[in-house]
Design a protein around this motif. Structure first.
Motif, PDB file in Angstrom:
ATOM      1  N   GLY A 398      -0.778   2.661   6.068  1.00 62.17           N
ATOM      2  CA  GLY A 398      -1.854   2.054   6.844  1.00 62.17           C
ATOM      3  C   GLY A 398      -2.629   1.024   6.040  1.00 62.17           C
ATOM      4  N   SER A 401      -7.459  -2.804   7.822  1.00 64.90           N
ATOM      5  CA  SER A 401      -7.887  -3.125   9.186  1.00 64.90           C
ATOM      6  C   SER A 401      -7.695  -1.919  10.100  1.00 64.90           C
ATOM      7  CB  SER A 401      -7.094  -4.323   9.718  1.00 64.90           C
ATOM      8  OG  SER A 401      -7.152  -5.403   8.817  1.00 64.90           O
ATOM      9  N   GLU A 402      -6.547  -1.263   9.981  1.00 61.79           N
ATOM     10  CA  GLU A 402      -6.272  -0.075  10.796  1.00 61.79           C
ATOM     11  C   GLU A 402      -7.179   1.085  10.405  1.00 61.79           C
ATOM     12  OE1 GLU A 402      -1.473  -0.970  11.358  1.00 61.79           O
ATOM     13  OE2 GLU A 402      -2.161   0.533   9.921  1.00 61.79           O
ATOM     14  N   TYR A 407      -7.127   2.890  13.965  1.00 64.25           N
ATOM     15  CA  TYR A 407      -5.838   2.640  14.591  1.00 64.25           C
ATOM     16  C   TYR A 407      -4.757   3.338  13.768  1.00 64.25           C
ATOM     17  CZ  TYR A 407      -2.447  -0.091  17.361  1.00 64.25           C
ATOM     18  OH  TYR A 407      -1.453  -0.476  18.236  1.00 64.25           O
ATOM     19  N   SER A 408      -4.841   4.656  13.789  1.00 60.28           N
ATOM     20  CA  SER A 408      -3.983   5.501  12.958  1.00 60.28           C
ATOM     21  C   SER A 408      -4.071   6.920  13.512  1.00 60.28           C
ATOM     22  CB  SER A 408      -4.445   5.469  11.497  1.00 60.28           C
ATOM     23  OG  SER A 408      -5.826   5.781  11.413  1.00 60.28           O
ATOM     24  N   LYS A 426      -5.148  -6.644   7.156  1.00 59.17           N
ATOM     25  CA  LYS A 426      -3.861  -7.027   7.737  1.00 59.17           C
ATOM     26  C   LYS A 426      -3.497  -8.481   7.448  1.00 59.17           C
ATOM     27  CE  LYS A 426      -0.430  -5.927  10.660  1.00 59.17           C
ATOM     28  NZ  LYS A 426       0.356  -4.689  10.648  1.00 59.17           N
ATOM     29  N   ASP A 462       0.028  -4.569  18.830  1.00 55.68           N
ATOM     30  CA  ASP A 462      -1.276  -4.182  18.286  1.00 55.68           C
ATOM     31  C   ASP A 462      -2.416  -4.880  19.013  1.00 55.68           C
ATOM     32  OD1 ASP A 462       0.206  -2.753  16.494  1.00 55.68           O
ATOM     33  OD2 ASP A 462      -0.503  -3.795  14.694  1.00 55.68           O
ATOM     34  N   TYR A 469      -5.838 -10.183  14.605  1.00 57.81           N
ATOM     35  CA  TYR A 469      -6.193  -9.722  13.259  1.00 57.81           C
ATOM     36  C   TYR A 469      -7.064 -10.719  12.498  1.00 57.81           C
ATOM     37  CZ  TYR A 469      -3.425  -5.478  13.410  1.00 57.81           C
ATOM     38  OH  TYR A 469      -2.956  -4.225  13.717  1.00 57.81           O
TER      39      TYR A 469
END
Length: 543
Positions: A398, A401-402, A407-408, A426, A462, A469
């Motif tokens: 990961g 940003s995630e 977002y994980s 990202k 995404d 991003y």
């Protein structure tokens, strides 16, 4: 005129390894004594304990262990060498961050660090008390002053040494890397040298310690602030300088100026060193990671191979019905290019077994992110099982940003022991992929070019769930790293709705980050030691 031969001993120590660190010190001293008659060998901050020792400093046995190491070093110093070495010093029940001057079997002088950093990754006031006095002594006809790390970032300690007659200042450091740090150091020491009218030698630790990476990059500046000598970054080494005291101020000459890394190379080398030292210092035989065909796992694999060699890296592709053939092909191509062990293990049957067991619980419900998360958790179970069986470390993939916006998946793609890209936004992931490919074939170009996707649902992208991003990373940099409020971020030209949504995601996902693996820190504020927010909070994003 007196001449000092000064050795910058850029060492990679290990926290808590008194025997190993002491042995490395003795080996450096022996080599230095062979080179010059009365050399001055300058080691990093807290060399004997390693840095940062954290709550090991609270252990009752810390003082006797330090004393034993000092006695061992002193007993071996029968020649003319001077060792400038850092260690914790306990006096009358008070603990100091100290540097000692060792010569011919005894400690000639000790300096106690005056400026204790207590910000970002530092919490030295938890452990140490500050000193208050300069330490200046004559070494082979030259008056030498001593300071430790943070002391050089403030004016007074260097001026104090200058007023006490110092002709040169030796500053020992354990200064961690972040982007742009080298330029900050050069500017600060240049200013201090001009203010105190004397040259300064800056010796820094190198190596990875948990999430921190110390880049070394030791250097020296003349009294006019000009950088006179630079050591390489991200590698151990011993670098000679010569100080001639016949001029006023003293003249410093020495090792050639080593080429300095640009930003991308420095980040790349920090990631590689952080992974190498975490794996090796913790005794793992190798690593395993999920290679999805996406850009994050591609970069993680590239870093792992550079750090450990292909023979210590295993990549596992775990396809499902939503995994594209392109992903399968690209993962296989990169694994072959880099020469790593590559396995393909489908999660289809595992997922179906879970769904069958959960059929009653899920009755009369619609498919949602639950099923997507279950796919990630199937993969996490496989990787952790391989880890348990083979003793290798699971690298998660990961990016920052995630991690920022959640977002994980807990116990899914977050399952593992070390997250190489935890502090890499990202947009920087893409830059680093292109940088790595500039060194030689590695990551298939279409992995970099294709729109990012977790491939947990048909045609998923995404950006279906997140802002682009470039926008997301700009918001995150302002909110997470620079402490901008929502209104200040909006005033910079970003969309109000996007800003509030992103900030809300950052705030509500603190609980996930608390359970995430550690990873290499490369920015001025990562999700780790230097950002500690409450999970339960009524804080509002506009504040």
């Amino acid at each position: 005129m007196s001449t000092l031969h000064i050795l910058m001993a850029q060492m990679n120590t290990m926290v808590g390894d008194f025997e190993g660190n002491t042995a490395k010190v003795l080996a450096v001293l022996a080599r230095a004594e062979q080179a010059h008659a009365a050399p001055v060998v300058v080691f990093p901050e807290l060399t004997l304990t390693g840095y940062p020792p954290e709550d090991l400093l609270l252990r009752p046995s810390i003082a006797p262990r330090v004393a034993q190491s000092l006695a061992h070093i002193c007993s071996a110093m029968n020649g003319g060498t001077y060792a400038i070495i850092g260690y914790p010093l306990l006096e009358d029940g008070v603990l100091y961050n100290a540097v000692g001057v060792l010569h011919r079997g005894r400690v000639l002088a000790q300096y106690r660090k005056q400026c204790l950093p207590n910000y970002q990754v530092f919490d030295e006031k938890r452990y140490f008390s500050p000193g208050s006095d300069a330490c200046v002594l004559e070494i082979e006809g030259v008056t030498v002053g001593l300071t430790i790390c943070e002391d050089i970032w403030e004016k007074e300690p260097a001026l104090q040494a200058s007023r006490a007659g110092a002709q040169v200042l030796l500053n020992i450091n354990s200064s961690p890397f972040h982007r742009g740090k080298r330029g900050e150091r050069w500017a600060t020491l240049g200013e201090r040298a001009k203010q105190s009218a004397m040259p300064i030698v800056y010796v820094n630790q190198v190596g990875g310690q948990d999430e921190l990476v110390f880049d070394g990059a030791s250097f020296a500046v003349a009294a006019d602030g000009a950088v006179k000598a630079t050591a390489p970054g991200f590698e151990e080494g011993e670098y000679w300088l010569q100080l001639d005291s016949g001029t006023q101020p003293a003249t410093l000459t020495g090792c050639d100026a080593h080429p300095q890394e640009d930003d991308l190379e420095a980040v790349w080398r920090a990631l590689v060193l952080g992974v190498r030292d975490y794996v090796n210092k913790n005794g793992f035989p190798g690593v395993v990671l999920g290679l999805s065909g996406g850009v994050d796992s591609a970069l993680t694999l590239a870093v792992a191979v550079e750090a450990l060699g292909p023979e210590r890296v295993e990549a596992v592709m775990m396809p499902f019905r939503y995994t594209s053939q392109m992903s399968v092909e690209d993962a296989a191509e990169q694994a072959a290019t880099q020469g790593v062990t590559h396995k393909v293990i489908s999660i289809e049957s595992i997922y179906e077994a879970f769904m069958a067991s959960l059929a009653e619980e899920f009755a009369d419900t619609l498919a949602d992110t639950t099923e997507e998360n279950l796919q990630a958790r199937c993969r996490g179970v496989l990787l952790m099982s391989i880890s348990n069986k083979k003793g290798c470390l699971v690298l998660t993939t990961g990016n920052k940003s995630e991690m920022a916006v959640g977002y994980s998946t807990l116990y899914g793609d977050m399952a593992g022991g070390f997250d190489v890209l935890k502090d890499v936004p990202k947009t920087l992931v893409f830059e680093l992929c292109r940088y790595r490919n500039s060194l030689g074939p590695c990551i298939p170009q279409r992995v970099i070019d294709r729109p990012p996707s977790a491939e947990l649902a048909p045609d998923q992208k995404d950006e279906d769930s997140l802002p682009p991003y470039a926008v997301l990373d700009r918001i995150l940099a302002l909110y997470v790293e620079q402490d901008y409020s929502a209104e200040a971020i909006i005033a910079s030209g970003l969309d109000r709705e996007q800003v509030h949504r992103v900030i809300r995601l950052v705030d509500v996902n603190e609980y996930k980050r608390r359970q995430a693996p550690i990873g290499v820190r490369i920015t001025q504020r990562g999700f780790g030691r230097d950002r500690r927010y409450p999970i339960t909070s009524a804080w509002r994003p506009g504040e």
